[in-house]
Design an enzyme around this catalytic site. Structure first.
Site, PDB file in Angstrom:
ATOM      1  CB  CYS A  10      -0.949   0.007   1.190  1.00 16.98           C
ATOM      2  SG  CYS A  10      -0.096   0.000   2.769  1.00 16.98           S
TER       3      CYS A  10
ATOM      4  CG  ASP B 146      -0.336   3.378   3.829  1.00 17.66           C
ATOM      5  OD1 ASP B 146      -0.227   4.110   2.826  1.00 17.66           O
ATOM      6  OD2 ASP B 146      -1.421   2.965   4.249  1.00 17.66           O
TER       7      ASP B 146
ATOM      8  CB  CYS C 211      -3.623  -0.546   8.849  1.00 16.94           C
ATOM      9  SG  CYS C 211      -4.482  -0.639   7.264  1.00 16.94           S
TER      10      CYS C 211
ATOM     11  CB  CYS D 142      -4.902   4.068   5.117  1.00 15.28           C
ATOM     12  SG  CYS D 142      -4.612   2.831   6.383  1.00 15.28           S
TER      13      CYS D 142
HETATM   14 FE1  FES Z   1      -1.687   0.169   4.227  1.00 17.92          FE
HETATM   15 FE2  FES Z   1      -3.485   0.990   5.857  1.00 17.92          FE
HETATM   16  S1  FES Z   1      -3.753   0.634   3.754  1.00 17.92           S
HETATM   17  S2  FES Z   1      -1.409   0.722   6.264  1.00 17.92           S
END
Ligand code: FES
Length: 145
Positions: A33, A35, A102, A58
């Protein structure tokens, strides 16, 4: 879809920021993702006395970092190791299945910061494994606005 607690920690995240001269810093990222989460810990006498974070990610990543830093404050290192992603999710009254990764990032970030603390002090923390997903510590996290 999200619990009130998740929304609260997303809208009003606790412990955002950096700790100068932190005892341990952990940066982790999820390649899928994109992140990134960075956690700073201040540790004195085997006790986590302060924790802060910066998360570029996110809403669930922000909420879990916020809760994870809340949970770890005031804990001994051994107690801190018990803060798993499951514990963070429970404290937030759950996360949708698609957002479980996450919370894994939050657990990994705490562990990475503890690992960094152990390395800096030349100690071994029993039960702590080297974090898999760490990114170079100097990685800059872009500010969210
Ligand atoms: Fe990757 Fe939340 S979508 S940490």
């Amino acid at each position: 879809m999200y619990s009130e607690k998740v929304m609260d920690h997303f809208m009003n995240p606790r412990n955002v920021g950096e700790i100068e001269n932190a005892s341990g810093v952990g940066t982790v990222g999820n390649a899928k993702c994109g992140d990134i989460m960075k956690v700073y810990l201040k540790i004195e006498n085997d006790m986590v006395i302060d924790a802060k974070f910066k998360t570029f990610g996110c809403g669930a990543a922000v909420a879990t970092s916020s809760m994870a830093t809340e949970l770890i404050k005031g804990k001994t290192i051994q107690e801190a190791l018990k803060i798993t992603n499951k514990a963070v999710m429970e404290a937030l009254d759950g996360l949708p299945p698609i957002k479980v990764h996450c919370s894994c990032l939050a657990e990994e970030a705490l562990h990475a910061a503890l690992w960094d603390y152990a390395e800096k002090n030349g100690i071994t923390i029993e039960g702590l494994e080297k974090p898999k997903a760490d990114i170079h510590e100097d990685e800059e996290i872009p500010e969210e606005d």
